[in-house]
Design a protein around this motif. Sequence first.
Motif, short mmCIF file in Angstrom:
data_model
loop_
_atom_site.label_atom_id
_atom_site.label_comp_id
_atom_site.label_asym_id
_atom_site.label_seq_id
_atom_site.Cartn_x
_atom_site.Cartn_y
_atom_site.Cartn_z
N UNK A 267 -11.20 6.77 8.17
CA UNK A 267 -11.25 6.02 9.43
C UNK A 267 -10.45 6.79 10.50
N UNK A 268 -10.87 6.68 11.74
CA UNK A 268 -10.09 7.26 12.83
C UNK A 268 -8.78 6.48 12.97
N UNK A 269 -7.79 7.10 13.61
CA UNK A 269 -6.48 6.45 13.76
C UNK A 269 -6.60 5.13 14.51
N UNK A 270 -7.37 5.11 15.59
CA UNK A 270 -7.50 3.88 16.38
C UNK A 270 -8.12 2.76 15.56
N UNK A 271 -9.19 3.07 14.84
CA UNK A 271 -9.86 2.05 14.02
C UNK A 271 -8.97 1.61 12.87
N UNK A 272 -8.20 2.55 12.31
CA UNK A 272 -7.30 2.22 11.19
C UNK A 272 -6.29 1.16 11.60
N UNK A 273 -5.82 1.25 12.85
CA UNK A 273 -4.82 0.28 13.33
C UNK A 273 -5.39 -1.13 13.43
N UNK A 274 -6.70 -1.23 13.61
CA UNK A 274 -7.34 -2.52 13.83
C UNK A 274 -7.88 -3.15 12.54
N UNK A 275 -7.86 -2.38 11.44
CA UNK A 275 -8.44 -2.87 10.20
C UNK A 275 -7.52 -3.83 9.46
N UNK A 276 -8.12 -4.78 8.76
CA UNK A 276 -7.39 -5.69 7.88
C UNK A 276 -7.36 -5.07 6.48
N UNK A 278 -5.81 -5.85 3.77
CA UNK A 278 -5.96 -6.79 2.65
C UNK A 278 -7.44 -7.11 2.40
N UNK A 279 -8.20 -7.26 3.49
CA UNK A 279 -9.64 -7.54 3.34
C UNK A 279 -10.36 -6.36 2.71
N UNK A 280 -10.06 -5.16 3.21
CA UNK A 280 -10.70 -3.96 2.65
C UNK A 280 -10.39 -3.82 1.17
N UNK A 281 -9.13 -4.10 0.79
CA UNK A 281 -8.72 -3.96 -0.61
C UNK A 281 -9.36 -5.04 -1.49
N UNK A 282 -9.40 -6.28 -1.01
CA UNK A 282 -9.96 -7.37 -1.81
C UNK A 282 -11.45 -7.15 -2.09
N UNK A 283 -12.18 -6.66 -1.10
CA UNK A 283 -13.60 -6.37 -1.30
C UNK A 283 -13.79 -5.18 -2.24
N UNK A 284 -12.83 -4.27 -2.23
CA UNK A 284 -12.93 -3.07 -3.07
C UNK A 284 -12.76 -3.41 -4.55
N UNK A 285 -12.13 -4.52 -4.86
CA UNK A 285 -11.91 -4.90 -6.26
C UNK A 285 -13.23 -5.16 -7.00
N UNK A 286 -14.31 -5.34 -6.24
CA UNK A 286 -15.62 -5.55 -6.85
C UNK A 286 -16.23 -4.25 -7.36
N UNK A 287 -15.61 -3.12 -7.01
CA UNK A 287 -16.19 -1.81 -7.34
C UNK A 287 -15.17 -0.99 -8.11
N UNK A 288 -15.57 -0.46 -9.25
CA UNK A 288 -14.61 0.21 -10.12
C UNK A 288 -14.34 1.66 -9.76
N UNK A 289 -15.20 2.27 -8.90
CA UNK A 289 -15.04 3.70 -8.61
C UNK A 289 -14.55 3.97 -7.19
N UNK A 290 -13.90 2.97 -6.57
CA UNK A 290 -13.39 3.11 -5.21
C UNK A 290 -11.88 2.90 -5.18
N UNK A 291 -11.21 3.66 -4.31
CA UNK A 291 -9.76 3.50 -4.12
C UNK A 291 -9.46 3.50 -2.63
N UNK A 292 -8.37 2.85 -2.25
CA UNK A 292 -7.97 2.76 -0.85
C UNK A 292 -6.59 3.39 -0.69
N UNK A 293 -6.45 4.34 0.24
CA UNK A 293 -5.15 4.96 0.51
C UNK A 293 -4.89 4.99 2.01
N UNK A 294 -3.64 5.25 2.38
CA UNK A 294 -3.24 5.31 3.79
C UNK A 294 -2.42 6.58 3.99
N UNK A 295 -2.95 7.53 4.79
CA UNK A 295 -2.27 8.81 5.00
C UNK A 295 -2.34 9.18 6.48
N UNK A 296 -1.20 9.60 7.02
CA UNK A 296 -1.14 10.07 8.41
C UNK A 296 -1.74 9.05 9.39
N UNK A 297 -1.42 7.78 9.17
CA UNK A 297 -1.90 6.69 10.04
C UNK A 297 -3.42 6.52 9.99
#
Length: 326
Positions: A267-276, A278-297
């Motif tokens: 995600x771009x920095x601007x969009x990353x600041x606006x994302x939820x 918790x929502x992204x992570x909770x939806x990701x729990x439905x998929x076993x081959x996806x991970x969520x990380x946060x680097x350099x904003x």
Amino acid sequence: VDSIEDIAAHLHKLVPMAKICIGHGQLSKEQLENRVQDFINHKYDILLCTTIIETGIDMPETNTLIIHDADRLGLSQLYQIRGRVGRSSKIAYAYLMYEPRKILTPEAEKRLETIKEFNELGSGFKIAMRDLSIRGSGDLLGEEQSGFVESVGLDMYLKILNEEIQAIQLEPEQTVDKSIATPFVSRTIDAGYIENEDVRIEIHKKIDKLKTLKQLNELEAELLDRFGAIELEMQLYMYEKLMKNYCKKLGIYKINTENPRYYDFIYSKDISQKQDGNFLFSEMLKFKNLKLTYQNNEIHILLEIQGRNKLEYFKEICSYFSCIDK
């Protein structure tokens, strides 16, 4: 020109009462002008001529045209020559003739079918676009009259070209990174699957407009119904396009493909600041081959690809994007 006198003699036998004049490029300018003018002034009934007649001559009283061996002429030539009649209030007729036992090339059939299809006033632009589709627009920097534009259509070709130019010219934060613009799979549709070129262009346009997983499923059902089982390359093409369209819609400006284990959707920095998050992570729990990380904003979505086929992980990431596209 070599055989035009023989054609004139044949016409004399068919219609002995008709007065015939001949026009071609080997006559002097004065001779040609005089003969055409005499025909316009009704001193002759038939003007037998070469393709020199195609431009620049207005004969409003002429209402019947016969084009001999029409399959040998180009589409623009046929359009220009056909335009010699029907230039007044009189009903006009144009007959495009070819040898009855001759097997026409696919290109010749398309040209004749196009002239037949586009017969209303002001069809020139439509015919020019169809001509580009039939012949191709040629190599961008070469001389050949060919190219893959024939299979994707001019609009799609220009769109793909524009994507590549933008990716090179603009800064990463202004547009999608070139790694997104580069295709993961083939962007062509096998002619063996969809034989008709116009239909292939139609399907290309539908694929290009895919915005949701529901639309892709509907297109799959349509293809299955119209053309039978969908080949793997075709499925990959559709899912890849949907994946990239989702990236643009969600604000993912780059797909990092350098790591052989996973794709990194950033995600771009601007969009990353606006994302939820918790929502992204909770939806990701439905998929076993996806991970969520946060680097350099920036939010990174990691898609595991190692040991899996492309269609499997394309479907997974599109399903995830469908869940968070709200």
